[in-house]
Write a protein that holds these residues in place. Sequence first.
Motif, PDB file in Angstrom:
ATOM      1  N   GLU A 198     -59.662  21.585  68.780  1.00 40.76           N
ATOM      2  CA  GLU A 198     -58.500  21.615  69.660  1.00 40.76           C
ATOM      3  C   GLU A 198     -58.725  22.617  70.775  1.00 40.76           C
ATOM      4  N   PHE A 205     -50.443  24.864  69.175  1.00 35.34           N
ATOM      5  CA  PHE A 205     -49.212  25.592  68.935  1.00 35.34           C
ATOM      6  C   PHE A 205     -48.024  24.640  68.913  1.00 35.34           C
ATOM      7  N   ASN A 206     -48.043  23.658  69.813  1.00 30.22           N
ATOM      8  CA  ASN A 206     -46.935  22.713  69.844  1.00 30.22           C
ATOM      9  C   ASN A 206     -46.884  21.841  68.605  1.00 30.22           C
ATOM     10  N   LEU A 207     -48.045  21.500  68.082  1.00 36.88           N
ATOM     11  CA  LEU A 207     -48.082  20.520  67.004  1.00 36.88           C
ATOM     12  C   LEU A 207     -48.108  21.144  65.618  1.00 36.88           C
ATOM     13  N   SER A 209     -47.039  22.865  62.443  1.00 37.69           N
ATOM     14  CA  SER A 209     -45.752  23.174  61.823  1.00 37.69           C
ATOM     15  C   SER A 209     -45.983  24.129  60.660  1.00 37.69           C
TER      16      SER A 209
ATOM     17  N   LEU B 116     -41.567  17.440  63.567  1.00 42.16           N
ATOM     18  CA  LEU B 116     -42.578  18.210  62.822  1.00 42.16           C
ATOM     19  C   LEU B 116     -41.898  19.226  61.910  1.00 42.16           C
ATOM     20  N   LYS B 135     -37.849  23.701  65.460  1.00 40.63           N
ATOM     21  CA  LYS B 135     -39.150  23.045  65.295  1.00 40.63           C
ATOM     22  C   LYS B 135     -39.352  22.048  66.445  1.00 40.63           C
ATOM     23  N   LYS B 136     -40.559  21.467  66.485  1.00 41.07           N
ATOM     24  CA  LYS B 136     -40.896  20.548  67.565  1.00 41.07           C
ATOM     25  C   LYS B 136     -40.707  19.106  67.116  1.00 41.07           C
ATOM     26  N   LEU B 138     -41.875  15.147  68.389  1.00 40.66           N
ATOM     27  CA  LEU B 138     -42.764  14.429  69.306  1.00 40.66           C
ATOM     28  C   LEU B 138     -42.261  13.005  69.504  1.00 40.66           C
ATOM     29  N   SER B 165     -41.237  16.820  72.770  1.00 42.78           N
ATOM     30  CA  SER B 165     -42.327  16.669  73.737  1.00 42.78           C
ATOM     31  C   SER B 165     -42.820  15.236  73.679  1.00 42.78           C
ATOM     32  N   LEU B 167     -46.124  12.451  73.972  1.00 38.52           N
ATOM     33  CA  LEU B 167     -47.553  12.375  73.663  1.00 38.52           C
ATOM     34  C   LEU B 167     -47.877  10.914  73.397  1.00 38.52           C
ATOM     35  N   HIS B 175     -54.381  14.513  66.724  1.00 41.75           N
ATOM     36  CA  HIS B 175     -54.002  15.916  66.569  1.00 41.75           C
ATOM     37  C   HIS B 175     -53.347  16.176  65.215  1.00 41.75           C
ATOM     38  N   MET B 176     -52.532  15.221  64.767  1.00 45.38           N
ATOM     39  CA  MET B 176     -51.895  15.381  63.451  1.00 45.38           C
ATOM     40  C   MET B 176     -52.944  15.417  62.334  1.00 45.38           C
ATOM     41  N   GLY B 279     -48.318  31.757  69.561  1.00 48.39           N
ATOM     42  CA  GLY B 279     -47.920  31.110  70.801  1.00 48.39           C
ATOM     43  C   GLY B 279     -48.290  31.912  72.031  1.00 48.39           C
TER      44      GLY B 279
END
Lengths: 284, 284
Positions: A198, A205-207, A209, B116, B135-136, B138, B165, B167, B175-176, B279
């Motif tokens: 990455e 950081f965004n992804l 958890s 997430l 939390k984020k 997607l 966000s 994606l 990415h996951m 972050g």
Amino acid sequence: MKIGIIGLGLIGGSIAKECKEYGYEVLGCDLNTVHAEQALALNLVDKMVALDQLIAEVEIIGVCIPVDLIANIIPKILDKINPNQTVFDVGSTKKEICDAVRNHENRNRFVAAHPLAGTEFSGPSAAILNLFRNKKNLICEEELADKDAVQNILQVFEVLGMQSSFLNPNDHDKHMAYVSHLSHVSAFTLALTVLDIEKDEKLIFNLASTGFESTVRLAKSNPTTWSSIFDKNRHHLSDALENYIQHLTAFKKVIDEENTTKSIEMMDRANDIKRVLKGIVVNS
Amino acid sequence: MKIGIIGLGLIGGSIAKECKEYGYEVLGCDLNTVHAEQALALNLVDKMVALDQLIAEVEIIGVCIPVDLIANIIPKILDKINPNQTVFDVGSTKKEICDAVRNHENRNRFVAAHPLAGTEFSGPSAAILNLFRNKKNLICEEELADKDAVQNILQVFEVLGMQSSFLNPNDHDKHMAYVSHLSHVSAFTLALTVLDIEKDEKLIFNLASTGFESTVRLAKSNPTTWSSIFDKNRHHLSDALENYIQHLTAFKKVIDEENTTKSIEMMDRANDIKRVLKGIVVNS
């Protein structure tokens, strides 16, 4: 009670702080002058002294320096103590240390200990109260120490809130390879893998958890500390890593072959760690 | 606002609970009758209804069932909705789901989402408030949905306390694989390795400290849920596992060769995960 702590990092500093809080007089010694000043400023000890003065003044001497230096210093400390003093260490591996002192004429005044506690932080500023509370302490080759020496050290660990168990040094090192050292390598290499792939750090950081954060937490640990531990437990850790890589390779094969029945079966078995971690022990 | 949640497990149940707390009217639907009764008893929903009734009554439909079933059900739901309704899912992989609906005539009313958040627990009884807070979330292929449909779903996730966000589905899945799925495999196989070697379970419990517990936490996760996720993201996860095994093998070699300089260098690099997780993003 007058106790001397050599090495005021995370572990030594936390022991000092807890003993001071309890009412012991605590002397400290640290070759790292920055750490020595911090330990005093943070009130972890009553005073910082030179090693010889510490040995001359206290009843109990705790050696809390990096594990690669312990086997060398313990015999030198034992050379200088009287029969009423007791020495203990807190090294994360035990075989080399126990081997190094086995034939010392004052072996009977030494207790090899390993309090199972820590955080990913290091240095005097990482020292905290309650780090050890309700955790386990392990003692190796207690049969080679005088009964009163063992009692003295058990009492120190009770002040820290720990329950002690006894284990031989080789079993200790083998089990630690699996339940501690392997976790650290797993976390360090997981961090490396994710960092390498990455390149866009913002995205991690965004992804990421809380699951990732928990699994990778130990990757924040101190490299020098852990390099020494890994080196001192090289053979057992290498076996543990071999086993872990085999399990990962087997799991990858199951994923590649779309064998969901098998992957569920493997994860079901892994789930059993719940029961183990809860301490609900069912002997089968 | 009237919202319908299909599947009242950890995620669906927690969304329902939070929406109800906020003041939405929440209808639920779950083919698992035990879960359906639990959801009602736990007050996660206002009422449990059949799927068709849910589709007929609510403005927003959330599909929170296991990821292997989502791609099949979404087109069937889209067949039955009117142009004022909006459908979203919360699946942990996105490419297959997005592919399955891309050419549907009501694609414009669907928003593919992935909040997430999670814990290692499952089922309606695992549903909690604040699971998603800060939390984020997607969202994939938002350009294929109507603006008002996206707005409706963003609003639901805002109620949950999430920031969204955007994606593309392939990037999402890749990415996951690294920041979530690999952590799970790492934890599951670490648990298997330790359980296999440590037949004396009492000993694991005695020796395992908080470091091990943190690293292995995800091994408590639901095998059926994760088997589906791994299967749906097979190719990316296989690549991630390959990379992870390579890093572990390299680290083992460094340990075997007693190369402490190199092991410190590798762990120093791994330490960089601190900065990423905090972050504090420095683009180099």
